[in-house]
Design an enzyme around this catalytic site. Structure first.
Site, PDB file in Angstrom:
ATOM      1  N   GLU A  11       0.806  -1.233   0.000  1.00 17.84           N
ATOM      2  CA  GLU A  11       0.000   0.000   0.000  1.00 17.84           C
ATOM      3  C   GLU A  11       0.832   1.273   0.000  1.00 17.84           C
ATOM      4  OE1 GLU A  11      -4.032  -1.533   2.164  1.00 17.84           O
ATOM      5  OE2 GLU A  11      -2.461  -0.792   3.493  1.00 17.84           O
TER       6      GLU A  11
HETATM    7  C1  LIG Z   1      -0.848  -6.128   3.859  1.00 19.99           C
HETATM    8  C2  LIG Z   1      -2.065  -5.458   4.432  1.00 19.99           C
HETATM    9  O1  LIG Z   1      -3.049  -6.119   4.724  1.00 19.99           O
HETATM   10  N1  LIG Z   1      -2.012  -4.105   4.575  1.00 19.99           N
HETATM   11  C3  LIG Z   1      -3.137  -3.417   5.241  1.00 19.99           C
HETATM   12  N2  LIG Z   1      -4.384  -3.904   4.601  1.00 19.99           N
HETATM   13  C4  LIG Z   1      -5.600  -3.893   5.372  1.00 19.99           C
HETATM   14  C5  LIG Z   1      -5.378  -4.415   6.776  1.00 19.99           C
HETATM   15  C6  LIG Z   1      -6.683  -4.453   7.573  1.00 19.99           C
HETATM   16  O2  LIG Z   1      -7.534  -5.469   7.107  1.00 19.99           O
HETATM   17  C7  LIG Z   1      -4.347  -3.548   7.462  1.00 19.99           C
HETATM   18  O3  LIG Z   1      -4.737  -2.200   7.515  1.00 19.99           O
HETATM   19  C8  LIG Z   1      -3.013  -3.689   6.738  1.00 19.99           C
HETATM   20  O4  LIG Z   1      -2.075  -2.767   7.289  1.00 19.99           O
END
Ligand SMILES: CC(=O)N[C@H]1NC[C@H](CO)[C@H](O)[C@@H]1O
Length: 508
Positions: free
Chosen positions: A306
């Site tokens: 992200e």
């Molecule tokens: C690799 C990943 O999952 N990154 C983010 N995605 C959503 C997650 C919550 O469900 C967390 O915020 C996490 O930091």
């Protein structure tokens, strides 16, 4: 209904007869078989013998005295034989967890390749013991041959979105051992807080933790977690996620994050780590020099998920760097440049990197060997197939995001996952080293961690340990999981109910 005094996760081969033996705690012993490579003084097993005695005989051990008056005069011995390996090491990638257990009159013979396999066998044996209505202890004649389907069976805790007191991390490690999970993925820092107390950079937690004293993990805390895990055959893989998810890092390390610009002036906000400064890589090198020596596991997780490019795009120095590097306007090249640099840093410390799938998506060159953790929803098996075809190892997390609110009775969602049901060669399927349940912390802290984790994560535990064909029925698994949930409760794990019913010993 013939009560099967079973084991969760289901062993690979399990046969049991109605013949059963009474156990008298006064005459119950664990010992090392002659010829075992591990003998008295083996710290991991000496500690396990004591721990499992208290687990098997809870009302005997808690001083309420052994109620059974006509106790069985015969002794019962669990004799353990470990074929190779030492007791003072750490579990790691490729540790052999296989074991055989044979329970008959007066004795159980547990044979394992390594001390880690003997821990799995001791856990299985402890689940075979049961009490009748008069509280006498019994174990049935049983034969088990067992080994894990996947070598990497992980559980992620996020200690940045909410701080988790060390006690709750240790309790989670206990429950992981009951479920034969073998990797604790410690997502220790992130945007909201930096609770890891670094001795190289103390300001990271002094300024980046929610509170610099009460909401940190000292080096002693970290060592306590690693030791507690090792005694249960659990690896601790730390994740220092970057270049995104690093807002808290900027509090204690000025100039680390990229200043975002509004037109031609800094806006006052900051974005991902600044990939154009050599000082960023010097900092990461020093931080990972410390982290790779504090955490003994051969894996380290570098994150890479992200990354929002907006801030990088707004910064004139980053724009100049893009031009200098010939990246044009493709910021995925900048992200790949950064990730490749820190993968080289950790490789220099003899560590294998795990990264989230975003890095693989951006990473055109596959020179470095690294492990990809697949987490995005959608056709996650398409992604697994793509990564395996690229010749890289894969960890499957996408279908095991337990933090996301789901429908009730949702343990079956995790139970029916089929991690290898993608088109690929046997060689490619071997690259899927395992899976991981993720308990992200946005909505989770010590108040709801255990009931939200257990027994839902147990469904994934059986999927990752057991034979898929033998564990393909949700209906057959349900009574076994209810029974196992009551065992976890008896052992002090606050596991939520699956449906209507009761446990002989309710949670107190
Ligand atoms: C690799 C990943 O999952 N990154 C983010 N995605 C959503 C997650 C919550 O469900 C967390 O915020 C996490 O930091």
């Amino acid at each position: 209904l013939k009560q099967v005094y079973g084991v969760w996760p289901m062993p690979q081969r399990f046969t049991q007869s109605n013949e059963r033996y009474v156990l008298n705690p006064h005459l119950f012993t664990y010992n090392y078989a002659n010829g075992s490579a591990a003998q008295v003084g083996c710290s991991v097993l000496d500690a396990a013998f004591k721990r499992y005695f208290r687990i098997i005989f809870p009302d005997f051990s808690d001083g309420t005295g052994f109620s059974n008056t006509w106790s069985e005069p015969k002794p019962f011995t669990v004799s353990v034989s470990v074929r190779s390996g030492g007791c003072e090491e750490y579990p790691d990638e490729g540790s052999d967890e296989s074991y055989n257990l044979s329970v008959s009159a007066g004795q159980a013979v547990l044979r394992a390749e390594s001390v880690w396999g003997s821990l799995r066998g001791l856990e299985s044996f402890s689940q075979l013991v049961y009490q009748d209505d008069y509280n006498s202890y019994f174990v049935n004649k049983t034969e088990i041959e067992d080994f894990p389907r996947f070598l990497f069976r992980g559980l992620l805790l996020d200690t940045s979105r909410h701080y988790l007191p060390v006690h709750f991390i240790l309790k989670t490690l206990d429950a992981m051992a009951y479920n034969k999970f073998n990797v604790f993925h410690w997502h220790i820092v992130d945007d909201p807080s930096f609770p890891y107390q670094s001795h190289t950079y103390p300001d990271l937690s002094n300024k980046g933790a929610f509170h610099p004293v009460t909401h940190i993990y000292t080096q002693t805390d970290v060592r306590k977690v690693i030791a507690h895990a090792r005694f249960r055959g659990i690896r601790v893989v730390p994740e220092f996620d970057s270049p995104g998810h690093t807002q808290s890092w900027g509090k204690g390390q000025p100039d680390l994050l990229t200043p975002c610009y509004k037109k031609t002036v800094p806006s006052g906000t900051f974005g991902p780590i600044n990939p154009t400064l050599s000082s960023s890589y010097q900092f990461m090198n020093s931080l990972f020099k410390e982290v790779t020596s504090v955490f003994p596991d051969s894996f380290v997780h570098l994150g890479g998920d992200e990354v929002d490019f907006t801030c990088w795009k707004s910064n004139p120095k980053v724009q100049a760097f893009m031009t200098k590097m010939g990246f044009g306007h493709d910021y995925t090249k900048l992200q790949s440049f950064y990730m490749e640099s820190i993968m080289n840093i950790t490789a220099a410390f003899n560590k294998t990197s795990i990264v989230w799938q975003d890095v693989f998506d951006y990473h055109k060159r596959r020179r470095a060997q690294y492990v990809v953790e697949v987490w995005k929803r959608g056709c996650y098996l398409c992604k697994v197939r793509q990564v395996a075809k690229a010749g890289l190892k894969v960890i499957l997390a996408a279908p095991f995001y337990l933090d996301l609110p789901g429908p009730t009775h949702d343990w079956a969602r995790y139970y029916i996952v089929r991690p290898l049901s993608f088109k690929g060669t046997e060689q490619q399927k071997k690259l899927v080293i395992g899976g991981e349940v993720c308990m992200w912390g946005e909505y989770v802290d010590a108040t709801n961690l255990s009931p939200r984790l257990w027994p839902r994560a147990s469904a994934a535990a059986e999927r990752l340990w057991s034979n898929e064909e033998q564990t393909s029925s949700v209906d057959k698994a349900f009574p076994r999981l209810q029974d196992f949930r009551c065992k976890m409760i008896r052992r002090g794990i606050q596991a939520e109910p699956l449906f209507i019913g009761y446990c002989k010993h309710e949670y107190i």
